[in-house]
Design a protein around this motif. Structure first.
Motif, mmCIF file in Angstrom:
data_model
loop_
_atom_site.group_PDB
_atom_site.id
_atom_site.type_symbol
_atom_site.label_atom_id
_atom_site.label_comp_id
_atom_site.label_asym_id
_atom_site.label_seq_id
_atom_site.Cartn_x
_atom_site.Cartn_y
_atom_site.Cartn_z
ATOM 1 N N SER A 56 8.178 25.570 12.228
ATOM 2 C CA SER A 56 7.924 25.164 10.846
ATOM 3 C C SER A 56 8.795 23.993 10.401
ATOM 4 O O SER A 56 8.695 23.550 9.265
ATOM 5 N N VAL A 57 9.651 23.495 11.285
ATOM 6 C CA VAL A 57 10.518 22.375 10.929
ATOM 7 C C VAL A 57 9.716 21.081 11.061
ATOM 8 O O VAL A 57 9.196 20.764 12.129
ATOM 9 N N CYS A 58 9.629 20.338 9.961
ATOM 10 C CA CYS A 58 8.881 19.085 9.977
ATOM 11 C C CYS A 58 9.815 17.905 10.198
ATOM 12 O O CYS A 58 10.947 17.912 9.733
ATOM 13 N N VAL A 59 9.303 16.940 10.919
ATOM 14 C CA VAL A 59 10.022 15.686 11.113
ATOM 15 C C VAL A 59 9.075 14.550 10.753
ATOM 16 O O VAL A 59 7.862 14.705 10.782
ATOM 17 N N GLN A 60 9.653 13.433 10.410
ATOM 18 C CA GLN A 60 8.867 12.256 10.086
ATOM 19 C C GLN A 60 9.425 11.088 10.891
ATOM 20 O O GLN A 60 10.632 10.831 10.861
ATOM 21 N N PHE A 61 8.554 10.415 11.615
ATOM 22 C CA PHE A 61 8.950 9.260 12.401
ATOM 23 C C PHE A 61 8.750 8.010 11.556
ATOM 24 O O PHE A 61 7.639 7.727 11.115
ATOM 25 N N VAL A 62 9.811 7.283 11.319
ATOM 26 C CA VAL A 62 9.751 6.033 10.567
ATOM 27 C C VAL A 62 9.638 4.930 11.614
ATOM 28 O O VAL A 62 10.541 4.750 12.424
ATOM 29 N N ILE A 63 8.513 4.226 11.583
ATOM 30 C CA ILE A 63 8.266 3.241 12.631
ATOM 31 C C ILE A 63 8.311 1.821 12.087
ATOM 32 O O ILE A 63 8.087 1.585 10.908
ATOM 33 N N ASP A 64 8.580 0.914 12.983
ATOM 34 C CA ASP A 64 8.508 -0.509 12.689
ATOM 35 C C ASP A 64 7.065 -0.912 12.999
ATOM 36 O O ASP A 64 6.682 -1.069 14.156
ATOM 37 N N ARG A 65 6.293 -1.020 11.955
ATOM 38 C CA ARG A 65 4.856 -1.256 12.126
ATOM 39 C C ARG A 65 4.576 -2.564 12.859
ATOM 40 O O ARG A 65 3.664 -2.643 13.678
ATOM 41 N N GLN A 66 5.361 -3.591 12.587
ATOM 42 C CA GLN A 66 5.150 -4.876 13.248
ATOM 43 C C GLN A 66 5.387 -4.750 14.757
ATOM 44 O O GLN A 66 4.628 -5.282 15.555
ATOM 45 N N LYS A 67 6.432 -4.045 15.151
ATOM 46 C CA LYS A 67 6.710 -3.872 16.585
ATOM 47 C C LYS A 67 5.604 -3.044 17.245
ATOM 48 O O LYS A 67 5.208 -3.327 18.375
ATOM 49 N N ASN A 97 5.190 20.256 3.544
ATOM 50 C CA ASN A 97 4.742 21.617 3.319
ATOM 51 C C ASN A 97 3.371 21.858 3.924
ATOM 52 O O ASN A 97 3.083 22.947 4.382
ATOM 53 N N GLN A 98 2.537 20.846 3.915
ATOM 54 C CA GLN A 98 1.177 20.979 4.418
ATOM 55 C C GLN A 98 1.154 21.392 5.887
ATOM 56 O O GLN A 98 0.283 22.118 6.310
ATOM 57 N N TYR A 99 2.131 20.929 6.657
ATOM 58 C CA TYR A 99 2.085 21.129 8.099
ATOM 59 C C TYR A 99 2.995 22.237 8.604
ATOM 60 O O TYR A 99 3.088 22.449 9.806
ATOM 61 N N THR A 100 3.677 22.950 7.714
ATOM 62 C CA THR A 100 4.535 24.045 8.169
ATOM 63 C C THR A 100 3.748 25.339 8.285
ATOM 64 O O THR A 100 4.203 26.286 8.899
ATOM 65 N N TYR A 101 2.576 25.376 7.673
ATOM 66 C CA TYR A 101 1.693 26.535 7.728
ATOM 67 C C TYR A 101 2.404 27.819 7.298
ATOM 68 O O TYR A 101 2.112 28.893 7.796
ATOM 69 N N GLY A 102 3.370 27.686 6.402
ATOM 70 C CA GLY A 102 4.067 28.851 5.877
ATOM 71 C C GLY A 102 4.916 29.575 6.904
ATOM 72 O O GLY A 102 5.358 30.693 6.671
#
Length: 167
Positions: free
Chosen positions: A12-23, A1-6
């Protein structure tokens, strides 16, 4: 919600990248070794308010000596990890690449990351329409073929997903 700016629509569509931190760490380390540098990683410190952060450089600040006496690379990086408590929800981790020859100055670097190895999956907001999801999926598949795109409420953790950040 913070990044859709209303907003509404694609912006306004948010995505989240799930990363392999070790890689990611491995790729950053490989790059840094190739340019005679080191990678430093730190968890952002949200414990100080804006006034404290803005005035830490002043000798009268109670934290001045902790950050500036016997100034070192470690203290410099710790300064770069300070952020106001208002942003604590970000749980930010920062990576720094520092050349071993500190007389060399470069404004920006382009670190080559093989995102096909680093991105585990992409979470896309369940609020987006079928058309928005298809548009996004088609675009991502041109850049990172085969990556899993999972529609979900980004504020809820999907089953089996661990949000814990290593300290």
């Amino acid at each position: 919600n913070q990044y859709t700016y209303g907003g509404s629509g694609l912006s306004s569509v948010c995505v989240q990248f799930v990363i392999d931190r070790q890689k990611l760490q491995e790729q950053l380390d490989t790059y840094a070794n190739g340019i005679d540098a080191k990678v430093y990683e730190g968890v952002v410190d949200y414990s100080h308010n804006e006034f404290v952060i803005q005035n830490i450089k002043r000798v009268a600040s109670p934290l001045h000596s902790a950050y500036f006496d016997d100034f070192s690379l470690a203290k410099y990086l710790n300064l770069l990890l300070l952020k106001r408590p208002a942003f604590q929800y970000e749980s930010e981790v920062r990576f720094f690449i520092i050349k071993n020859d500190q007389n060399t100055h470069v404004d920006t670097i382009d670190v080559p990351i093989d995102w096909r190895q680093v991105i585990k999956r992409i979470l896309i907001s369940s609020k987006c329409s079928k058309w928005e999801e298809k548009l996004f999926t088609d675009y991502v598949n041109t850049k990172i073929p085969g990556v899993t795109i999972q529609k979900c409420n980004i504020l809820d953790a999907p089953n089996g997903f661990d949000y814990e950040i290593e300290g």
